[in-house]
Structure formats: C-alpha cells, structure tokens
Design a protein around this motif. Structure first.
Motif, PDB file in Angstrom:
ATOM      1  N   LYS A 102       7.596   2.979  -7.986  1.00  0.00           N
ATOM      2  CA  LYS A 102       6.325   3.654  -7.753  1.00  0.00           C
ATOM      3  C   LYS A 102       5.247   2.589  -7.610  1.00  0.00           C
ATOM      4  O   LYS A 102       5.306   1.534  -8.242  1.00  0.00           O
ATOM      5  CB  LYS A 102       5.976   4.564  -8.928  1.00  0.00           C
ATOM      6  CG  LYS A 102       6.697   5.892  -8.956  1.00  0.00           C
ATOM      7  CD  LYS A 102       6.208   6.734 -10.120  1.00  0.00           C
ATOM      8  CE  LYS A 102       6.909   8.078 -10.155  1.00  0.00           C
ATOM      9  NZ  LYS A 102       6.485   8.872 -11.335  1.00  0.00           N
ATOM     10  N   ILE A 103       4.244   2.877  -6.821  1.00  0.00           N
ATOM     11  CA  ILE A 103       3.195   1.888  -6.604  1.00  0.00           C
ATOM     12  C   ILE A 103       2.470   1.536  -7.907  1.00  0.00           C
ATOM     13  O   ILE A 103       2.057   0.398  -8.116  1.00  0.00           O
ATOM     14  CB  ILE A 103       2.196   2.367  -5.527  1.00  0.00           C
ATOM     15  CG1 ILE A 103       1.238   1.214  -5.164  1.00  0.00           C
ATOM     16  CG2 ILE A 103       1.454   3.623  -5.997  1.00  0.00           C
ATOM     17  CD1 ILE A 103       0.369   1.499  -3.965  1.00  0.00           C
ATOM     18  N   VAL A 163      12.844   7.975  -6.303  1.00  0.00           N
ATOM     19  CA  VAL A 163      11.517   7.737  -6.881  1.00  0.00           C
ATOM     20  C   VAL A 163      10.613   8.949  -6.683  1.00  0.00           C
ATOM     21  O   VAL A 163       9.965   9.430  -7.622  1.00  0.00           O
ATOM     22  CB  VAL A 163      10.872   6.479  -6.262  1.00  0.00           C
ATOM     23  CG1 VAL A 163       9.424   6.333  -6.739  1.00  0.00           C
ATOM     24  CG2 VAL A 163      11.671   5.232  -6.629  1.00  0.00           C
ATOM     25  N   VAL A 164      10.587   9.493  -5.471  1.00  0.00           N
ATOM     26  CA  VAL A 164       9.651  10.574  -5.139  1.00  0.00           C
ATOM     27  C   VAL A 164      10.116  11.927  -5.684  1.00  0.00           C
ATOM     28  O   VAL A 164       9.330  12.680  -6.283  1.00  0.00           O
ATOM     29  CB  VAL A 164       9.455  10.647  -3.611  1.00  0.00           C
ATOM     30  CG1 VAL A 164       8.627  11.872  -3.234  1.00  0.00           C
ATOM     31  CG2 VAL A 164       8.771   9.384  -3.109  1.00  0.00           C
ATOM     32  N   ASN A 165      11.385  12.251  -5.496  1.00  0.00           N
ATOM     33  CA  ASN A 165      11.885  13.584  -5.860  1.00  0.00           C
ATOM     34  C   ASN A 165      12.398  13.678  -7.288  1.00  0.00           C
ATOM     35  O   ASN A 165      12.301  14.734  -7.918  1.00  0.00           O
ATOM     36  CB  ASN A 165      12.998  14.007  -4.893  1.00  0.00           C
ATOM     37  CG  ASN A 165      12.508  14.117  -3.458  1.00  0.00           C
ATOM     38  OD1 ASN A 165      11.323  14.344  -3.211  1.00  0.00           O
ATOM     39  ND2 ASN A 165      13.405  13.943  -2.506  1.00  0.00           N
ATOM     40  N   LYS A 166      12.965  12.604  -7.803  1.00  0.00           N
ATOM     41  CA  LYS A 166      13.538  12.640  -9.144  1.00  0.00           C
ATOM     42  C   LYS A 166      12.623  12.019 -10.202  1.00  0.00           C
ATOM     43  O   LYS A 166      12.937  12.032 -11.379  1.00  0.00           O
ATOM     44  CB  LYS A 166      14.896  11.941  -9.144  1.00  0.00           C
ATOM     45  CG  LYS A 166      15.924  12.643  -8.262  1.00  0.00           C
ATOM     46  CD  LYS A 166      17.294  11.976  -8.357  1.00  0.00           C
ATOM     47  CE  LYS A 166      18.311  12.695  -7.471  1.00  0.00           C
ATOM     48  NZ  LYS A 166      19.646  12.051  -7.539  1.00  0.00           N
ATOM     49  N   GLY A 167      11.507  11.472  -9.760  1.00  0.00           N
ATOM     50  CA  GLY A 167      10.490  11.017 -10.701  1.00  0.00           C
ATOM     51  C   GLY A 167      10.759   9.698 -11.388  1.00  0.00           C
ATOM     52  O   GLY A 167      10.140   9.392 -12.412  1.00  0.00           O
ATOM     53  N   GLN A 186       0.803  -1.223   0.000  1.00  0.00           N
ATOM     54  CA  GLN A 186       0.000   0.000   0.000  1.00  0.00           C
ATOM     55  C   GLN A 186       0.837   1.276   0.000  1.00  0.00           C
ATOM     56  O   GLN A 186       0.294   2.374  -0.100  1.00  0.00           O
ATOM     57  CB  GLN A 186      -0.919   0.012   1.232  1.00  0.00           C
ATOM     58  CG  GLN A 186      -1.917  -1.134   1.257  1.00  0.00           C
ATOM     59  CD  GLN A 186      -2.761  -1.127   2.520  1.00  0.00           C
ATOM     60  OE1 GLN A 186      -2.320  -0.609   3.547  1.00  0.00           O
ATOM     61  NE2 GLN A 186      -3.943  -1.697   2.450  1.00  0.00           N
ATOM     62  N   GLY A 187       2.145   1.162   0.102  1.00  0.00           N
ATOM     63  CA  GLY A 187       2.999   2.337   0.172  1.00  0.00           C
ATOM     64  C   GLY A 187       3.092   3.073  -1.156  1.00  0.00           C
ATOM     65  O   GLY A 187       2.890   2.493  -2.223  1.00  0.00           O
ATOM     66  N   ASP A 188       3.414   4.365  -1.087  1.00  0.00           N
ATOM     67  CA  ASP A 188       3.633   5.140  -2.312  1.00  0.00           C
ATOM     68  C   ASP A 188       4.843   4.619  -3.075  1.00  0.00           C
ATOM     69  O   ASP A 188       4.884   4.667  -4.304  1.00  0.00           O
ATOM     70  CB  ASP A 188       3.855   6.619  -1.969  1.00  0.00           C
ATOM     71  CG  ASP A 188       2.625   7.253  -1.337  1.00  0.00           C
ATOM     72  OD1 ASP A 188       1.503   6.803  -1.655  1.00  0.00           O
ATOM     73  OD2 ASP A 188       2.792   8.179  -0.525  1.00  0.00           O
ATOM     74  N   VAL A 189       5.835   4.134  -2.330  1.00  0.00           N
ATOM     75  CA  VAL A 189       7.028   3.531  -2.918  1.00  0.00           C
ATOM     76  C   VAL A 189       7.171   2.120  -2.361  1.00  0.00           C
ATOM     77  O   VAL A 189       7.055   1.910  -1.144  1.00  0.00           O
ATOM     78  CB  VAL A 189       8.294   4.356  -2.598  1.00  0.00           C
ATOM     79  CG1 VAL A 189       9.546   3.636  -3.095  1.00  0.00           C
ATOM     80  CG2 VAL A 189       8.194   5.743  -3.215  1.00  0.00           C
ATOM     81  N   ILE A 190       7.397   1.169  -3.244  1.00  0.00           N
ATOM     82  CA  ILE A 190       7.583  -0.228  -2.835  1.00  0.00           C
ATOM     83  C   ILE A 190       9.050  -0.579  -2.993  1.00  0.00           C
ATOM     84  O   ILE A 190       9.636  -0.384  -4.066  1.00  0.00           O
ATOM     85  CB  ILE A 190       6.711  -1.192  -3.667  1.00  0.00           C
ATOM     86  CG1 ILE A 190       5.239  -1.107  -3.227  1.00  0.00           C
ATOM     87  CG2 ILE A 190       7.173  -2.631  -3.478  1.00  0.00           C
ATOM     88  CD1 ILE A 190       4.494   0.088  -3.665  1.00  0.00           C
ATOM     89  N   VAL A 191       9.652  -1.045  -1.931  1.00  0.00           N
ATOM     90  CA  VAL A 191      11.053  -1.465  -1.945  1.00  0.00           C
ATOM     91  C   VAL A 191      11.108  -2.977  -1.782  1.00  0.00           C
ATOM     92  O   VAL A 191      10.480  -3.528  -0.866  1.00  0.00           O
ATOM     93  CB  VAL A 191      11.859  -0.784  -0.819  1.00  0.00           C
ATOM     94  CG1 VAL A 191      13.281  -1.333  -0.771  1.00  0.00           C
ATOM     95  CG2 VAL A 191      11.871   0.723  -1.006  1.00  0.00           C
TER      96      VAL A 191
END
Length: 316
Positions: free
Chosen positions: A161-162, A109-113, A84-89
């Motif tokens: 990204k999710i 992932v979040v800042n550099k797209g 469910q996370g915005d980013v999956i590791v």
C-alpha cells in the motif's frame, strides 16, 4: 494511479527493454494506470541511456540517476519518495522477477486488504551452495527474530500500500527487512505469495556470499532498533544496573568477610573477587554512559541526504 513499479538497477543494459515491454504489456492487458520508475544506482554501462530512450517512447516511464553507487536500499528509498500509485510494486531489473505476477499482487493488496505482500521464490534457479542454503538459514533467522512468518524475506518482488512506503525509512542495507520495518511502523497485515523465479538471462549477479554476513549483522541491528531504537537507555541502563549490582555484591561480600568473618586473611586486593567487583562496576558505569549518549544522539540527530541524484526523467 493504480500501480507504481519501482525498479532499482545497476548495469542491466541488456534486460531493460525486454523488462519494460513485458511490464507495459501486463499493465495494458489489465487496463491499469501505471508508472515505471527506474532508479539507476550508479551504472557504468548504457543503462541510463536506455532508460532515457524508454522515457521518450513511453510517458509512463520515469527515471532517477544517482551520482554514484549508493546501494539498493537508497535506490528504493528514492523510488518510494516519488511513487504515486495506490499500490507500489518493487522488482529487480534482471528479469528474474516475472511482471505477470503483478496483477495478483495488486489484487491481494486492494481486495484482500494486505499492507504488504512479499513474493516467495519457492523454486529457485540459483546455486544451491552459494545462494539457496545460505538464504534458507538467513530466512529462518529473520523469522525467529522478527516474528513475521515469511519464507523469503529477500525476494525483490513485493507489493505495498502506498501508506507503507511513505512511512518507512529504508536505509543502509535494510531493503532485506522491509517487512520488519513495516511491522515496526504498525503495518501488520503482511502476506506472502508464491511467485515464479526466472533463471538469469543476462549479466551476472551483483551480490556475493558477503551479503549474507551483512544480512545477519543487519538483522541484529534491526532487532535492536525495533526494540530499543527509541529508548536505548532501557537496554544499556538495564545492563548497567545488572553489572553494577554484581560488582556491588562482590564488594559487600569482600567487606563483610574482611571486617567480620576473616579479619586476618589475605588483603582484599589479593583476592580475585576484588577484580571481578572492580571490572563489573566499571562496565556497569560504561553501559550507563552508553545509554545516556544514545539518548542524546537520538534527541539531537538531524536528517540528511543519504544519496545525490544526478538526473531525473519525466518527474513534474
């Protein structure tokens, strides 16, 4: 939720508590909201009992237990479905992947797209002969085939990204080629980060030399699926046309030669060109049939469960 950490495991009882504590420490120090999803792929040791205890101590720990060993790809698929996370590791459970890398992967992932960031174990502590050299050859072939400029396709430490994990289908042994699956699905911003590789602290590796043989076979499979998975007739039909035209050309040559150029020569059935024409026309027809069957299978396939889950922990 910021991060979902998806961890497939098989008989890793000695490393789980240390891995959990390390991940939790990283998450808390960076003030991430998170979940850790352990997928027990049919362990025969006490791995599931340890995951169960961890889930009681930490509500952020969740577990999925397979009925038997189905493979890493199926474990990742099950984890991706629940994440469910915005980013999956994703990372391995053997402590060879460092949780300290997670914050930087998250920022990329979040800042550099980036849609996907793959770890690159530039300095490895594995055997040179049995792992490092075959891995370099495997990665070279994967780069040439896929067009994705990654140095380490097989690194278990990746961030997504999710949207990526919810729109790719990881099956068979295709976990090695998740970047290729992502690219084929339209997620083309794929990056790479040099990550620290830890020497194995507990247990033994679950993969032998045969994984590279399987890896190259899977590479051929994914190349075919990426180019012709939705239109098998385009490949088999083209091959069928080529083979049929070759046979037709030999047949025309034999006919013209016998009727006009050399009527008193050998019988057509005594000439090797006759059998070349016959075989190539038959093969061409078979390629056409294969293409039609592929189209029929594609249009009538039904999705079915590829694994059976025995237990779940902390999922609503």
């Amino acid at each position: 939720m910021d991060i979902s950490v998806v961890i497939p495991l098989l008989n890793e009882q000695d490393s789980l508590v240390e891995l959990h504590d390390w991940i939790a420490k990283v998450m808390q120090s960076n003030q991430f909201s998170y979940e850790i999803i352990f997928i027990d792929d049919g362990s025969t040791d006490d791995s599931w009992q340890i995951v169960s205890k961890l889930s009681l101590q930490n509500n952020n720990v969740k577990g999925i237990r397979f009925l038997k060993n189905y493979g890493k790809s199926q474990a990742l698929h099950a984890g991706f479905e629940k994440a469910q996370g915005d980013v999956i590791v994703t990372m391995d459970a053997d402590l060879q992947d460092s949780p300290d890398e997670i914050p930087e992967l998250y920022k990329m992932v979040v800042n550099k797209g980036f849609d996907l960031v793959s770890g690159w174990k530039k300095k490895r502590y594995d055997s040179v002969i049995s792992k490092n050299l075959p891995s370099k050859l495997f990665n070279w072939a994967a780069r040439k085939t896929s067009g994705i400029k990654l140095n380490d396709f097989n690194c278990g430490l990746k961030a997504y990204k999710i949207d990526v994990v919810k729109n790719i289908d990881v099956n068979g042994e295709m976990h090695r080629y998740i970047p290729v699956l992502s690219k084929n699905a339209g997620f083309t911003k794929i990056g790479e980060k040099v990550v620290q590789h830890q020497a194995r602290k507990y247990g033994v590796t679950k993969f032998g030399m045969n994984r590279f043989i399987h890896g190259f076979l899977d590479l051929i499979t994914i190349w075919f699926l990426s180019h012709f998975g939705k239109r098998p007739m385009h490949l088999f039909g083209a091959l069928g046309v080529i083979m049929f035209l070759i046979g037709l050309a030999f047949s025309a040559y034999l006919g013209v030669d016998k009727l006009f150029l050399n009527p008193s020569g050998r019988l057509i059935t005594q000439r090797p060109q006759f059998y070349i024409a016959l075989v190539t026309m038959i093969i061409g027809t078979q390629f056409f049939v294969a293409g039609f069957l592929g189209e029929l299978v594609l249009r009538n396939k039904q999705d079915k469960s590829r694994y059976l889950i025995k237990e779940k922990l902390n999922f609503s």
